[in-house]
Design an enzyme around this catalytic site. Structure first.
Site, short mmCIF file in Angstrom:
data_model
loop_
_atom_site.label_atom_id
_atom_site.label_comp_id
_atom_site.label_asym_id
_atom_site.label_seq_id
_atom_site.Cartn_x
_atom_site.Cartn_y
_atom_site.Cartn_z
N TYR A 1 -5.78 1.60 -4.16
CA TYR A 1 -4.85 1.29 -3.14
C TYR A 1 -3.43 0.86 -3.85
O TYR A 1 -3.21 0.84 -5.00
CB TYR A 1 -5.00 0.30 -2.04
N ARG B 1 -7.16 -10.04 -5.04
CA ARG B 1 -8.40 -9.26 -5.34
C ARG B 1 -8.05 -8.01 -6.43
O ARG B 1 -7.09 -7.40 -6.11
CB ARG B 1 -9.09 -8.65 -4.31
#
Ligand SMILES: Cc1cc2nc3c(=O)[nH]c(=O)nc-3n(C[C@H](O)[C@H](O)[C@H](O)COP(=O)(O)O)c2cc1C
Length: 364
Positions: free
Chosen positions: A181, A228
């Site tokens: 992403y 993350r």
């Protein structure tokens, strides 16, 4: 099995966890076309509140960030109200909950954006078959490279999303910088060919993530902010030849924030780029001094071993938690796990089937 540390309490930078099992962030696409969290989602999370820490599904920070049908957002007052149902239900069960903040970047499509292109660090498209869009399966499109002058607006969106998460009552936030992403594509050389301050060197490629952390740690204290990373991942056509240098540097730079944790998808069970030896939690330990969460393909046994060896402080479980809402109780009692849920129900819009209808264990 070695020891039983997995089920022992943990003080996570001042936050009391009842055990070291985290619910991994999982997109379940039950928020409806308006992307507003609802009572069904509250039930789902409350069912899984045996986890010491709940990390929500990826949640978009803006309209521009969208790229998945019926995933929730955190950019309107109605979304804030919807999330309150979830947070209150989880808090009633006594578990803390972090909101995962998401910008899909190039893993999106013009049909999410009224015909405008998705945005990315560089105009490089995902080399995979298709993406699910509001109009059905479509081929991937080449994204538009963000102008340098657009970056402050994205950082401001993260900041506003953090403010809204705080207004909801979330205990913290996790910045999603994994799985291809927007933030992962800024970090990786495969997808970032920029010539401004956000590309060109390993340090420059970390800049956007670090600037976002500066912004969101002005809202939540740093000990309530996690990040993350997926150094080994191939999901969304990722994997760069200099991955080891890139992610080592990123972890080094993240260390200065004194974060709640770094969440590393170290296991290979969610796809591996095969560009060299996988990066391990032990490597991250050498450069990141705060708590580490490991993830991908762990079992109770391998989770115990990773914690006992000092490689991880918590382990996040994803797929096992879909079909075993009482996963922690099953671990504690040595009860068998239900088989993995049917992939067809992972992202079924609207439905409770394959979502909130998995039974807890009952003795035969
Ligand atoms: C249905 C599903 C949805 C997922 N959605 C997300 C997500 O929203 N954010 C994220 O960071 N990872 C997401 N992942 C990856 C999981 O967090 C986790 O890394 C992966 O499932 C591997 O862990 P496991 O082997 O314990 O399932 C998703 C995985 C699954 C199966």
């Amino acid at each position: 099995m070695t020891t039983a540390k997995l089920l022992e309490p943990l003080n996570l930078k001042g936050l009391a966890l009842t055990n070291r099992v985290a619910l991994a962030p999982m997109t379940r696409a039950r928020a409806g076309a308006e992307r507003i969290p609802n009572a069904l989602m509250a039930d789902y999370y409350a069912q899984r509140a045996g986890a010491g820490l709940i990390i929500t599904e990826a949640t978009t920070i803006s309209e521009q960030a969208n790229g998945w049908n019926e995933s929730p957002g955190i950019y309107s007052d109605a979304m804030v109200e919807g999330w309150k149902l979830v947070v209150d239900a989880v808090h009633e069960q006594g578990s803390p909950i972090f909101l995962q903040l998401w910008h899909c970047g190039r893993a999106s499509h013009s049909s999410f954006h009224n015909g405008e292109s998705a945005v990315a660090p560089s105009a490089i498209k995902i080399n995979e078959d298709y993406i699910h869009t509001p109009k059905g399966k479509e081929p991937h499109e080449t994204p538009r490279a963000l102008g340098t002058e657009e970056i402050p607006g994205i950082i401001a969106d993260y900041r506003r999303a953090a403010e809204r998460a705080q207004a909801v009552g979330f205990d913290g936030i996790e910045v999603h910088s994994a799985n291809g992403y927007l933030l992962d594509t800024f970090m990786q050389s495969k997808t970032n060919q920029r010539t401004d301050a956000y590309g060109g060197s390993v340090e420059n490629r970390c800049r956007l993530l670090l600037e976002i952390l500066e912004a969101v740690t002005a809202v939540f204290p740093a000990n309530r902010v996690g990040v993350r990373l997926s150094p080994n991942g191939a999901f969304n056509d990722m994997g760069s030849p200099d991955y080891r240098e890139q992610f080592t540097t990123a972890a080094q730079q993240l260390d200065r924030f004194d974060l709640a944790y770094l969440h590393v998808m170290d296991g290979l069970a969610f796809g591996f780029h095969e560009l060299g030896e996988p990066m391990t939690l032990a490597e991250f330990r050498q450069v990141f001094s705060g708590p580490l969460i490991g993830n991908c393909g762990y079992t109770q046994e391998t989770a115990e071993s990773a914690i006992a060896a000092g490689h991880a402080d918590l382990i996040a479980f994803g797929r096992p938690f879909i079909s075993n809402p009482d996963l922690v109780e099953r671990f504690a009692n040595g009860w068998p796990l239900s088989p993995e849920a049917d992939v067809a129900t992972w992202y079924t819009p609207g439905g409770s089937a394959g979502y909130t209808d998995f039974p807890t264990y009952s003795t035969p």
